[in-house]
Scaffold this motif. Structure first.
Motif, PDB file in Angstrom:
ATOM      1  N   SER A   1      -5.277  18.964  -0.036  1.00 35.91           N
ATOM      2  CA  SER A   1      -6.132  17.811  -0.316  1.00 35.91           C
ATOM      3  C   SER A   1      -5.887  16.727   0.737  1.00 35.91           C
ATOM      4  O   SER A   1      -4.879  16.728   1.436  1.00 35.91           O
ATOM      5  N   GLU A   2      -6.826  15.794   0.810  1.00 33.77           N
ATOM      6  CA  GLU A   2      -6.719  14.701   1.769  1.00 33.77           C
ATOM      7  C   GLU A   2      -5.678  13.693   1.280  1.00 33.77           C
ATOM      8  O   GLU A   2      -5.378  13.613   0.093  1.00 33.77           O
ATOM      9  N   ASP A   3      -5.153  12.919   2.207  1.00 31.32           N
ATOM     10  CA  ASP A   3      -4.222  11.856   1.848  1.00 31.32           C
ATOM     11  C   ASP A   3      -4.925  10.870   0.923  1.00 31.32           C
ATOM     12  O   ASP A   3      -6.129  10.650   1.039  1.00 31.32           O
ATOM     13  N   GLU A   4      -4.146  10.300   0.004  1.00 32.28           N
ATOM     14  CA  GLU A   4      -4.691   9.310  -0.914  1.00 32.28           C
ATOM     15  C   GLU A   4      -3.968   7.995  -0.695  1.00 32.28           C
ATOM     16  O   GLU A   4      -2.766   7.969  -0.443  1.00 32.28           O
ATOM     17  N   ILE A   5      -4.701   6.902  -0.821  1.00 31.54           N
ATOM     18  CA  ILE A   5      -4.137   5.566  -0.651  1.00 31.54           C
ATOM     19  C   ILE A   5      -4.201   4.838  -1.991  1.00 31.54           C
ATOM     20  O   ILE A   5      -5.240   4.836  -2.660  1.00 31.54           O
ATOM     21  N   PHE A   6      -3.077   4.223  -2.363  1.00 35.45           N
ATOM     22  CA  PHE A   6      -2.984   3.455  -3.600  1.00 35.45           C
ATOM     23  C   PHE A   6      -2.607   2.025  -3.245  1.00 35.45           C
ATOM     24  O   PHE A   6      -1.747   1.794  -2.407  1.00 35.45           O
ATOM     25  N   GLU A   7      -3.247   1.076  -3.884  1.00 36.33           N
ATOM     26  CA  GLU A   7      -2.990  -0.333  -3.620  1.00 36.33           C
ATOM     27  C   GLU A   7      -1.659  -0.797  -4.216  1.00 36.33           C
ATOM     28  O   GLU A   7      -0.975  -1.625  -3.628  1.00 36.33           O
ATOM     29  N   THR A   8      -1.300  -0.274  -5.385  1.00 35.55           N
ATOM     30  CA  THR A   8      -0.098  -0.743  -6.080  1.00 35.55           C
ATOM     31  C   THR A   8       0.721   0.438  -6.597  1.00 35.55           C
ATOM     32  O   THR A   8       0.215   1.563  -6.704  1.00 35.55           O
ATOM     33  N   GLU A   9       1.970   0.151  -6.946  1.00 34.14           N
ATOM     34  CA  GLU A   9       2.818   1.169  -7.564  1.00 34.14           C
ATOM     35  C   GLU A   9       2.210   1.619  -8.885  1.00 34.14           C
ATOM     36  O   GLU A   9       2.283   2.798  -9.226  1.00 34.14           O
ATOM     37  N   ALA A  10       1.609   0.698  -9.624  1.00 34.90           N
ATOM     38  CA  ALA A  10       0.986   1.041 -10.910  1.00 34.90           C
ATOM     39  C   ALA A  10      -0.121   2.072 -10.728  1.00 34.90           C
ATOM     40  O   ALA A  10      -0.284   2.966 -11.572  1.00 34.90           O
TER      41      ALA A  10
ATOM     42  N   MET B   1       0.843  -1.164   0.000  1.00 45.69           N
ATOM     43  CA  MET B   1       0.000   0.000   0.000  1.00 45.69           C
ATOM     44  C   MET B   1       0.900   1.244   0.000  1.00 45.69           C
ATOM     45  O   MET B   1       1.955   1.260   0.618  1.00 45.69           O
ATOM     46  N   ILE B   2       0.450   2.273  -0.693  1.00 50.66           N
ATOM     47  CA  ILE B   2       1.196   3.518  -0.825  1.00 50.66           C
ATOM     48  C   ILE B   2       0.291   4.673  -0.425  1.00 50.66           C
ATOM     49  O   ILE B   2      -0.867   4.732  -0.846  1.00 50.66           O
ATOM     50  N   ILE B   3       0.824   5.573   0.384  1.00 48.08           N
ATOM     51  CA  ILE B   3       0.055   6.740   0.820  1.00 48.08           C
ATOM     52  C   ILE B   3       0.709   7.995   0.242  1.00 48.08           C
ATOM     53  O   ILE B   3       1.925   8.170   0.340  1.00 48.08           O
ATOM     54  N   LYS B   4      -0.117   8.858  -0.354  1.00 49.59           N
ATOM     55  CA  LYS B   4       0.341  10.151  -0.875  1.00 49.59           C
ATOM     56  C   LYS B   4      -0.198  11.231   0.054  1.00 49.59           C
ATOM     57  O   LYS B   4      -1.411  11.404   0.171  1.00 49.59           O
ATOM     58  N   ILE B   5       0.710  11.945   0.710  1.00 50.53           N
ATOM     59  CA  ILE B   5       0.344  12.971   1.687  1.00 50.53           C
ATOM     60  C   ILE B   5       0.633  14.345   1.106  1.00 50.53           C
ATOM     61  O   ILE B   5       1.757  14.616   0.665  1.00 50.53           O
ATOM     62  N   ASP B   6      -0.372  15.213   1.105  1.00 46.14           N
ATOM     63  CA  ASP B   6      -0.207  16.585   0.621  1.00 46.14           C
ATOM     64  C   ASP B   6       0.341  17.438   1.766  1.00 46.14           C
ATOM     65  O   ASP B   6      -0.375  17.769   2.705  1.00 46.14           O
ATOM     66  N   ASN B   7       1.608  17.790   1.695  1.00 49.42           N
ATOM     67  CA  ASN B   7       2.240  18.574   2.756  1.00 49.42           C
ATOM     68  C   ASN B   7       1.738  20.009   2.825  1.00 49.42           C
ATOM     69  O   ASN B   7       1.927  20.688   3.829  1.00 49.42           O
ATOM     70  N   LYS B   8       1.085  20.472   1.764  1.00 50.15           N
ATOM     71  CA  LYS B   8       0.525  21.827   1.750  1.00 50.15           C
ATOM     72  C   LYS B   8      -0.839  21.876   2.427  1.00 50.15           C
ATOM     73  O   LYS B   8      -1.333  22.942   2.746  1.00 50.15           O
ATOM     74  N   GLY B   9      -1.452  20.717   2.587  1.00 48.56           N
ATOM     75  CA  GLY B   9      -2.747  20.634   3.249  1.00 48.56           C
ATOM     76  C   GLY B   9      -3.924  20.994   2.361  1.00 48.56           C
ATOM     77  O   GLY B   9      -5.021  21.238   2.846  1.00 48.56           O
TER      78      GLY B   9
END
Length: 66
Positions: free
Chosen positions: A11-20, A1-9
């Motif tokens: 948008s909300e964090d996004e979760i991705f199941e795969t690298e693809a 699992m991969i989490i994308k966190i917006d450090n600027k605040g």
């Protein structure tokens, strides 16, 4: 699992199941947000996880692999 966190605040964090999934999101982000950059290449395709991660880090996101 991969989490994308917006450090600027913006948008909300996004979760991705795969690298693809993250790579797909990075390609969409590139096409939508980088089109006004002088060296923008409409035909460029992000194909590696490292490139996708680097794109988001430039834009002040943190990518965490869990």
């Amino acid at each position: 699992m991969i989490i994308k966190i917006d450090n600027k605040g913006y948008s909300e964090d996004e979760i991705f199941e795969t690298e693809a999934d993250l790579i797909e999101d990075a390609n969409q982000y590139y096409q939508e947000h980088w089109c006004e950059i002088s060296n923008f290449d409409r035909n460029h395709i992000i194909i590696t996880f490292e490139e996708a991660k680097g794109l988001f880090e430039i834009e002040d996101y943190t990518i965490k692999v869990i």
